[in-house]
Write a protein that holds these residues in place. Structure first.
Motif, PDB file in Angstrom:
ATOM      1  N   PRO A 240       0.819  -1.213   0.000  1.00 59.67           N
ATOM      2  CA  PRO A 240       0.000   0.000   0.000  1.00 59.67           C
ATOM      3  C   PRO A 240       0.858   1.270   0.000  1.00 59.67           C
ATOM      4  CG  PRO A 240      -0.152  -1.135   2.126  1.00 59.67           C
ATOM      5  CD  PRO A 240       0.642  -2.016   1.218  1.00 59.67           C
ATOM      6  N   LYS A 241       2.129   1.159   0.392  1.00 62.37           N
ATOM      7  CA  LYS A 241       2.959   2.354   0.465  1.00 62.37           C
ATOM      8  C   LYS A 241       3.698   2.604  -0.851  1.00 62.37           C
ATOM      9  CE  LYS A 241       6.168   4.679   3.520  1.00 62.37           C
ATOM     10  NZ  LYS A 241       7.295   4.373   4.418  1.00 62.37           N
ATOM     11  N   CYS A 242       4.474   1.590  -1.324  1.00 66.70           N
ATOM     12  CA  CYS A 242       5.316   1.837  -2.498  1.00 66.70           C
ATOM     13  C   CYS A 242       4.710   1.285  -3.789  1.00 66.70           C
ATOM     14  CB  CYS A 242       6.714   1.274  -2.275  1.00 66.70           C
ATOM     15  SG  CYS A 242       6.798  -0.525  -2.302  1.00 66.70           S
ATOM     16  N   LYS A 243       3.571   0.583  -3.670  1.00 67.46           N
ATOM     17  CA  LYS A 243       2.830   0.049  -4.826  1.00 67.46           C
ATOM     18  C   LYS A 243       3.574  -1.046  -5.603  1.00 67.46           C
ATOM     19  CE  LYS A 243      -0.275   3.142  -3.879  1.00 67.46           C
ATOM     20  NZ  LYS A 243      -1.209   2.707  -2.827  1.00 67.46           N
ATOM     21  N   ASN A 244       4.684  -1.517  -5.063  1.00 62.79           N
ATOM     22  CA  ASN A 244       5.354  -2.644  -5.715  1.00 62.79           C
ATOM     23  C   ASN A 244       4.650  -3.947  -5.351  1.00 62.79           C
ATOM     24  OD1 ASN A 244       7.714  -1.717  -7.199  1.00 62.79           O
ATOM     25  ND2 ASN A 244       8.380  -0.903  -5.212  1.00 62.79           N
TER      26      ASN A 244
ATOM     27  N   CYS B 198      10.230  -1.396   0.351  1.00 62.91           N
ATOM     28  CA  CYS B 198      10.276  -0.157   1.151  1.00 62.91           C
ATOM     29  C   CYS B 198      10.265  -0.431   2.650  1.00 62.91           C
ATOM     30  CB  CYS B 198       9.098   0.746   0.776  1.00 62.91           C
ATOM     31  SG  CYS B 198       7.506   0.118   1.345  1.00 62.91           S
ATOM     32  N   SER B 199      10.301  -1.694   3.023  1.00 62.01           N
ATOM     33  CA  SER B 199      10.254  -2.182   4.417  1.00 62.01           C
ATOM     34  C   SER B 199       9.035  -1.733   5.234  1.00 62.01           C
ATOM     35  CB  SER B 199      11.558  -1.933   5.190  1.00 62.01           C
ATOM     36  OG  SER B 199      12.110  -0.704   4.919  1.00 62.01           O
TER      37      SER B 199
END
Ligand SMILES: Nc1ncnc2c1ncn2[C@@H]1O[C@H](COP(=O)(O)OP(=O)(O)OP(=O)(O)O)[C@@H](O)[C@H]1O
Ligand SMILES: Nc1ncnc2c1ncn2[C@@H]1O[C@H](COP(=O)(O)OP(=O)(O)OP(=O)(O)O)[C@@H](O)[C@H]1O
Ligand SMILES: [Mg+2]
Ligand SMILES: [Mg+2]
Ligand SMILES: [Zn+2]
Lengths: 326, 268
Positions: A240-244, B198-199
């Motif tokens: 949800p944060k970096c979309k990877n 991104c941990s």
């Protein structure tokens, strides 16, 4: 089919087993002579009764997987929600996971009890047109364990089919435990006097799961249960944060896609891992209402659409064959 | 088989069941990793896989599908290594075709499990781990009944943090109490996922449910194992995770659980 009378000893092989009346457990059982005579091995009259009882159910769909925890119950519940969103359709879910019933929690019915009515047990309703039956409704506490061997589980499944007041239904969805054993054999046999549309097979992408799912497919072939298609669940996770995307359960052997093309089965779709699915399950709410525009909801809807197409196609060929060939 | 194999478990020091009411929570994965961790700690370990419809252990330890041989004492288990420090028995070794379904009702399963308990020539083992299918039914009753003559140290219960899972494990705890099986502790598996890009930590299957369950039921909490794609990849390929990723948090979690387990076995 295996069945156990109430007064049977603990290791009763079941009145319809080869060993009925002959196993060591039968010594001293009041039914031993009857069982040994072979009279109990005739086809179970319940099969015909169930046939009559369920003649008012248009479509019967089993949700299966050889593997545990791949999302059978989640899928069963959400398929039911999706079908029941059409208020003109009557939908029911039957949970035959006797030792680990998840449907009451996933459908927000924890603590509900079944009621006795004139025509049998009444199911528990989520909506006016969505009925549910599970052994969970017969247990008195969340700590209650159902420590039953096969024959007793089979007896319960028979009761669910024969003694529940299902009424008129468009869809009956059956959620099953993992494996290819008593529950699976029983549901197929007890429904043998009715028409089963087929099974939806659920898997996750890894080979550890697929190797068990292939066995389930063999099972379907052995018992001549048509396969509607395969759903790959938990396929990929978008951060949800970096979309990877991370492949938490990696498709090292090509996933459901490869298996379906090898075995010539329809792949109905892939559902990503989404923490909101897990949360809705725990809270007993439909995930579709919680996050209507998520990729997982879209994937689900497209699967249900395909699925319904296959079911209706089936009915059409069923009802029209006579006209065209007659 | 009609040998005199009364004593096949005589040289097995400890017997531990790995149980869960819920499917797919990682019983087989935890069994495999604990076996590897115990072996790295210098122990001789056995795994008895009584999941007859869905045996996972042969693949998770990439032993292929060797034939099982007979000796005077019964079936010779399959070893993963030349030193014979990790021995396995699974129905996976007895099937001609790996895709074949074992469509058996209870009594047949019970019979094979009886054979698995009495007829495998384990030899000397420090710990025998028993991997089970989910539930509280034929397989579980059969293995306990057949192990009655021997001492069973107890059970490890595996759950994911989700209520859907801990709910089923509560029932499994009742099963343990009713059958007099000691609960060695609860493992929370698939607890939190740290994004490798991104941990950021996402609790895909929630978090803390296993620990709460341990508190609620007064059981020992053995620890939590994170959801780790390196672990699922190792399991897929049958690689030794414990050897490959000694610096990962998952490694520390597993080794700490195996230490706690060993201590509690030796204390008993
Ligand atoms: N796509 C998904 N994303 C995230 N979580 C999911 C997803 N699908 C299912 N889950 C969660 O995974 C867990 C297993 O799902 P579920 O209980 O439906 O599996 P099952 O196949 O019915 O298991 P069992 O074999 O024990 O009956 C549940 O906690 C559920 O909430
Ligand atoms: N901590 C973890 N991180 C990542 N993947 C995991 C983890 N634990 C288990 N898995 C993966 O989840 C899947 C299910 O695990 P596993 O087969 O061990 O569960 P199980 O409880 O034995 O299932 P069953 O009820 O079918 O026997 C496997 O593909 C496994 O590799
Ligand atoms: Mg389920
Ligand atoms: Mg397993
Ligand atoms: Zn990220």
């Amino acid at each position: 089919m295996a069945d156990v009378p109430d007064n049977a000893p603990e290791h009763c092989p079941g009145t319809q087993s080869e060993k009925a009346g002959k196993s060591t457990a039968c010594q001293g059982c009041p039914n031993q002579t009857l069982c040994a005579s072979g009279a109990t091995k005739a086809p179970d009259p319940a099969i015909a009764e169930i046939g009559v009882k369920l003649s008012t159910v248009k479509h019967k769909i089993l949700v299966l997987s050889g593997k545990g925890g791949v999302g059978k119950s989640t899928f069963s519940a959400h398929l039911a929600h999706a079908l029941a969103s059409d208020i003109n359709k009557e939908v029911a879910v039957l949970d035959i996971d006797i030792c680990g019933p998840s449907i009451p929690r996933i459908m927000g019915l924890e603590g509900e009890q079944v009621h006795q009515s004139g025509s049998g047990w009444s199911p528990v309703y989520v909506e006016d047109n969505l009925a549910v039956m599970s052994i969970g409704f017969l247990l008195s506490s969340p700590d209650d364990a159902v420590i039953w061997r096969g024959p007793k589980k089979n007896g319960m499944i028979k009761q669910f089919l024969r003694d529940v007041d299902w009424g008129q239904l468009d869809y009956l969805i059956v959620d099953t435990p993992p494996g290819t054993s008593d529950e699976h054999l029983s549901i197929v046999q007890y429904l043998s006097a009715t028409h089963i549309d087929g099974a939806v097979i659920i898997t996750t992408p890894q080979e550890v799961s697929l190797q068990d799912v292939r066995k389930e497919i063999r099972f379907c072939q052995k018992v001549k249960l048509p396969i509607i298609g395969v759903v790959e669940n938990m396929s990929g996770f978008v951060c949800p944060k970096c979309k990877n995307t991370s492949q938490i359960f990696p498709a090292t052997s090509g996933g459901a896609e490869r298996m379906c093309s090898d075995l010539n089965l329809p792949l109905l779709g892939k559902i990503p891992l989404d923490p909101r699915i897990g949360r809705s399950c725990d809270e007993g709410r439909s995930f579709f209402n919680e996050v209507p525009d998520s990729p997982a909801t879209k994937a689900y809807h497209s699967i249900v659409q395909k699925h319904m197409c296959m079911c209706t196609k089936h009915t059409h060929t069923d009802t029209h064959t006579h006209e065209y060939t007659g | 088989m009609e040998q005199n194999n009364e004593d096949n478990l005589a040289q097995v020091q400890h017997v531990v069941l790995v149980l869960s009411g819920k499917g797919g929570v990682g019983k087989s994965t935890i069994t495999t990793e604990l076996a590897l961790a115990l072996r790295h700690a210098g122990k001789k370990v056995g795994i008895l896989d009584i999941d007859l419809c869905g045996p996972s252990i042969p693949r998770m330890l990439s032993v292929g599908r060797p034939d099982v041989h007979q000796c005077d004492l019964g079936w010779v288990p399959v070893y993963t290594d030349a030193e014979k420090s990790l021995a396995l028995m699974s129905i996976g070794f007895l099937l001609d075709d790996p895709d074949d379904a074992v469509v058996w009702r209870g009594p047949k399963k019970t019979a094979l499990i009886g054979q698995f308990v009495s007829d495998v020539a384990w030899g000397e083992l420090d710990v025998l781990l028993v991997d089970t299918p989910p539930g509280t039914s034929d397989e579980h009753l059969a293995v306990l009944e057949n192990l009655k003559k021997h001492k069973v140290d107890g059970a490890i219960l595996v759950t994911t943090p989700q209520a859907v899972s801990t709910g089923d494990v509560r029932r499994e705890i009742t099963f343990c109490k009713k059958t007099g099986l000691r609960i060695l502790g609860i493992v929370e598996n698939m607890s939190g996922f740290a994004c490798p890009h991104c941990s950021e930590c996402t609790n895909i299957f929630s978090k803390g449910g296993g620990e709460d369950l341990a508190k609620l039921t007064g059981s020992v909490f053995l620890g939590s194992v994170p959801l780790d794609p390196l672990l699922s990849a190792s399991i897929e390929e049958g690689k030794d995770f414990i050897q490959s990723f000694p610096h990962s948090p998952t490694f520390s979690a597993i080794t700490s659980i195996s230490h706690t387990l060993l201590n509690s076995l030796q204390a008993a």
